[in-house]
Structure formats: structure tokens, C-alpha cells
Motif scaffolding. Sequence first.
Motif, PDB file in Angstrom:
ATOM      1  N   UNK A   1       0.778  -1.241   0.000  1.00 31.68           N
ATOM      2  CA  UNK A   1       0.000   0.000   0.000  1.00 31.68           C
ATOM      3  C   UNK A   1       0.809   1.291   0.000  1.00 31.68           C
ATOM      4  N   UNK A   2       2.141   1.200   0.005  1.00 33.63           N
ATOM      5  CA  UNK A   2       2.933   2.437  -0.042  1.00 33.63           C
ATOM      6  C   UNK A   2       4.122   2.251  -0.962  1.00 33.63           C
TER       7      UNK A   2
ATOM      8  N   UNK B   1      -3.673  15.958  12.097  1.00 37.82           N
ATOM      9  CA  UNK B   1      -3.084  17.199  11.579  1.00 37.82           C
ATOM     10  C   UNK B   1      -1.895  16.904  10.657  1.00 37.82           C
ATOM     11  N   UNK B   2      -1.264  15.738  10.836  1.00 36.04           N
ATOM     12  CA  UNK B   2      -0.073  15.396  10.040  1.00 36.04           C
ATOM     13  C   UNK B   2      -0.417  14.704   8.719  1.00 36.04           C
ATOM     14  N   UNK B   3      -1.694  14.423   8.506  1.00 38.16           N
ATOM     15  CA  UNK B   3      -2.105  13.768   7.255  1.00 38.16           C
ATOM     16  C   UNK B   3      -1.956  14.746   6.096  1.00 38.16           C
ATOM     17  N   UNK B   4      -1.404  14.271   4.984  1.00 36.52           N
ATOM     18  CA  UNK B   4      -1.322  15.084   3.766  1.00 36.52           C
ATOM     19  C   UNK B   4      -1.930  14.275   2.620  1.00 36.52           C
ATOM     20  N   UNK B   5      -1.930  14.866   1.436  1.00 35.73           N
ATOM     21  CA  UNK B   5      -2.459  14.161   0.258  1.00 35.73           C
ATOM     22  C   UNK B   5      -1.601  12.943  -0.073  1.00 35.73           C
ATOM     23  N   UNK B   6      -0.387  12.892   0.483  1.00 31.86           N
ATOM     24  CA  UNK B   6       0.516  11.771   0.184  1.00 31.86           C
ATOM     25  C   UNK B   6       0.404  10.624   1.182  1.00 31.86           C
ATOM     26  N   UNK B   7      -0.341  10.823   2.268  1.00 35.81           N
ATOM     27  CA  UNK B   7      -0.424   9.781   3.308  1.00 35.81           C
ATOM     28  C   UNK B   7      -1.149   8.554   2.756  1.00 35.81           C
ATOM     29  N   UNK B   8      -0.518   7.402   2.906  1.00 38.63           N
ATOM     30  CA  UNK B   8      -1.131   6.149   2.425  1.00 38.63           C
ATOM     31  C   UNK B   8      -1.506   5.226   3.584  1.00 38.63           C
TER      32      UNK B   8
ATOM     33  N   UNK C   1     -13.759  -0.922   5.490  1.00 37.32           N
ATOM     34  CA  UNK C   1     -12.955  -1.584   4.458  1.00 37.32           C
ATOM     35  C   UNK C   1     -11.508  -1.122   4.498  1.00 37.32           C
ATOM     36  N   UNK C   2     -11.150  -0.304   5.492  1.00 36.01           N
ATOM     37  CA  UNK C   2      -9.850   0.358   5.451  1.00 36.01           C
ATOM     38  C   UNK C   2      -9.103   0.306   6.777  1.00 36.01           C
TER      39      UNK C   2
ATOM     40  N   UNK D   1      -9.314   6.151   1.507  1.00 36.14           N
ATOM     41  CA  UNK D   1      -8.151   5.667   0.763  1.00 36.14           C
ATOM     42  C   UNK D   1      -6.902   5.533   1.612  1.00 36.14           C
ATOM     43  N   UNK D   2      -6.933   6.045   2.841  1.00 37.84           N
ATOM     44  CA  UNK D   2      -5.795   5.873   3.747  1.00 37.84           C
ATOM     45  C   UNK D   2      -6.058   4.624   4.593  1.00 37.84           C
ATOM     46  N   UNK D   3      -5.056   3.745   4.658  1.00 36.29           N
ATOM     47  CA  UNK D   3      -5.187   2.513   5.435  1.00 36.29           C
ATOM     48  C   UNK D   3      -4.759   2.757   6.886  1.00 36.29           C
ATOM     49  N   UNK D   4      -5.606   2.357   7.826  1.00 37.88           N
ATOM     50  CA  UNK D   4      -5.233   2.422   9.246  1.00 37.88           C
ATOM     51  C   UNK D   4      -4.834   1.033   9.707  1.00 37.88           C
ATOM     52  N   UNK D   5      -3.601   0.904  10.216  1.00 34.41           N
ATOM     53  CA  UNK D   5      -3.122  -0.380  10.739  1.00 34.41           C
ATOM     54  C   UNK D   5      -2.993  -0.274  12.251  1.00 34.41           C
TER      55      UNK D   5
END
Length: 363
Positions: free
Chosen positions: A99-100, A144-151, A210-211, A181-185
Motif C-alpha cells: 500500500x505504499x 493534523x499530520x495527514x497530507x495528500x501523500x499519506x497512504x 474496508x480500510x 483511501x488511507x489505510x489504518x493499521x
Amino acid sequence: MVTPAPRPGILDIAAYVGGVSKLAGVDKVVKLSSNEGALGPSPRALAALKAQAGQMHRYPDGHAVALRQALAARWSINAEAVVCGNGSDDVLQLLVHAYAGQGDEVLYSQHGFLIYPIAAKAVGATPVAAPERELVASVDQLLAAVTAKTRIVFIANPNNPTGTYLSAAEMRRLREGLPDGVLLVIDAAYAEFVNRSDYNAGIELVESRDDVVMTRTFSKIYAMGGLRLGWAYCPPAIADVLNRIRGPFNVSSAAQAAGVAAVLDDGFVELAQRHNEYWRDWLAEQLVGLGLTVVPSVANFLLVGFPREAGRRAADADVFLRGLGIIVRDVTAYGLPDYLRITIGQGAEMQAVADALGEFLGG
Ligand SMILES: *Cc1c(COP(=O)(O)O)cnc(C)c1O
């Protein structure tokens, strides 16, 4: 000749260093550096391991069916959505691989488990650490640290090396605040040790979305770290992805056999829970009595703060303990140079470490 160059990011990795297990000149060390279950493995797991030893010429079941069914029955979950791994590290690495990649960001909490930034760099992604509040992960800071690039967002709950946790409500708030679209583990390596009514390991969250993926391990309360066994509970589409990229025989037959027996031995897990609670509270009380800072822990270790005074620092205590054959965990690599992490071990080991620290502080 030219040395082949690895992919970008790989040479930026400082290789993970596990807990020290030997000291020169000491025959019998007290090892409190890797959060291994104090009681060792279940006798039933040991018997199952021995019983299948003669079959080592056979490949293991590549789908770990009996183990996934045992886990599904134990936790009332869907066996099809369980993916087993060679330790939970294996599963965490698979998730990052799937995923990244280059240019993506992998978010984790400031004093989070070091495997997350290592796995991110290994695929060329950028690890991003969100600040914590008093050694507890902060949902607000993570969001707050999430950006458009966070996967991917990794959160160990409870966290290693702090021992602190987020409530089920906070975990849900984190998930609900993350973009689609961001996966939380959720890395729930220490879940079995937690005895708090506002905590859960994340099974409900996985099943409602689903994520979200939850990972678990046999290395901690089950005390089977040497066998390497972990698992993930996933939405079906993510289980399908992991099954495509994992090694076809990534879990040995030994680990599978011992794992099934361990899962069936609830009595042993309860014993380990009771032992841990008793000695964790006991050690915390002793250390606070010595004037040390003890971070409230729900796991099988304590993060202990030392004075910032020459001769009494965490690093000095570490040297002193080693001189007595006691190995604890230096957590400088986690950005915590004033602390040591001490695993809850056997009763005599807890007495020994408390006595030694008393002597160290001149008590
Ligand atoms: C120990 C630990 C693990 C377990 O790793 P294994 O590969 O299963 O041995 C995973 N996550 C955290 C936070 C840990 O402390």
C-alpha cells in the motif's frame, strides 16, 4: 566492477536492533529487554511443537488453515479474513509493500514502534512522525499530520515502548478523521495484557470498515517469539492482496502447530495476565518509591524515567544493571534517552531489578 545500488531509501535505514540477550562473562543473564512473556510458552504449545518435529521434511500448509480456524473460533472472527505471517513484522512489511511506495508518506506516532519507519523507507516511502502528548499518541496530532501523500497510518495500541494506549472511542475518532483511501493499521501486539473497559484490540473497527487492519503476535503473551508467528485481521479485499504477495509458505509447520495449541490454552493466557498485572503493579510501586518516573503501562513492560543528573542518568543505570547481569532496553533510538524500558519478567527477576535500582540510586 560496480556495486549494484539498492532502491532509494534503503541505505537511509538504521537497521533494527533487537533487545540485547548476552553479556560477556555472565552465564545467566536476567533478560528484560524484549517484552517476551515472563512465563515462557504454554506447555501445550511446547508439546505440539515436539509432536510434529518428525514431519519437518514436509512443507507446511501454505494457507495455515487449522491455525486460522483456531484463531477465528477463539476471537469469533472470520477465518477467511485472517492472514498469518512469519511474526507480525512479516505482516506489517507486507502491508507497506502493498500500500505504499516512492513518494508516499507513512504516518506513525512520535514514539511509535521503529519497524514502521524502517518498513516505509524500505519501499522508498517517507515516514512521518506525529507528536505525542505526554507519551500518549494524539489523535489530533496524527490527523493534523495527514497530507495528500499519506497512504498508511500505523498505531501500536498499546504502544511500545511507552506502554500507553488509546481508547476504542479515540481509535474510532482517528479512523473517522482520516481521508478515504488511507489505510489504518492497528498493531495490537500487547492487546492480551490490557485490562481496561474502554479498550479493545480493533476487531470491531476492522469489521465495520474496508480500510482498517489489526495485527497480532504470538511473541508477547504467548511467549513464542523464537518461532515467529503473527497474524492480521483484514477486510476481505486486503486479505486477498496480502495473500497474493506473501511468501507461499511464510509460516512454518512448527509455528502453526504450536500456535494452534497456544490459542486453545486460555488457562495459560489467564495465568500470564495475572502474573503480569501483579508484578507490573509491584515493580511500578517500588520504582516510584525510589523516586523514578513510571509511565502508566497497560502492557508487559514499564517505561521508566531517570534523573538528568550526572551518574544517575538512564544510561548510567543501564551500565550499572548490566554489571549485575540485568539487561533492560535502552530506548534512545525511540527518542527517549532519559528512559529505560523494563519487561515484566519472573518474580525473582523483578525483585532483582528493583534491588539493583535501589542500590544504583544509593537507597
Ligand atoms: C514485539 C512487537 C511486535 C511483534 O513482532 P513479531 O514480529 O510478531 O515478533 C509488533 N509490534 C510491536 C509494537 C511490538 O512491540
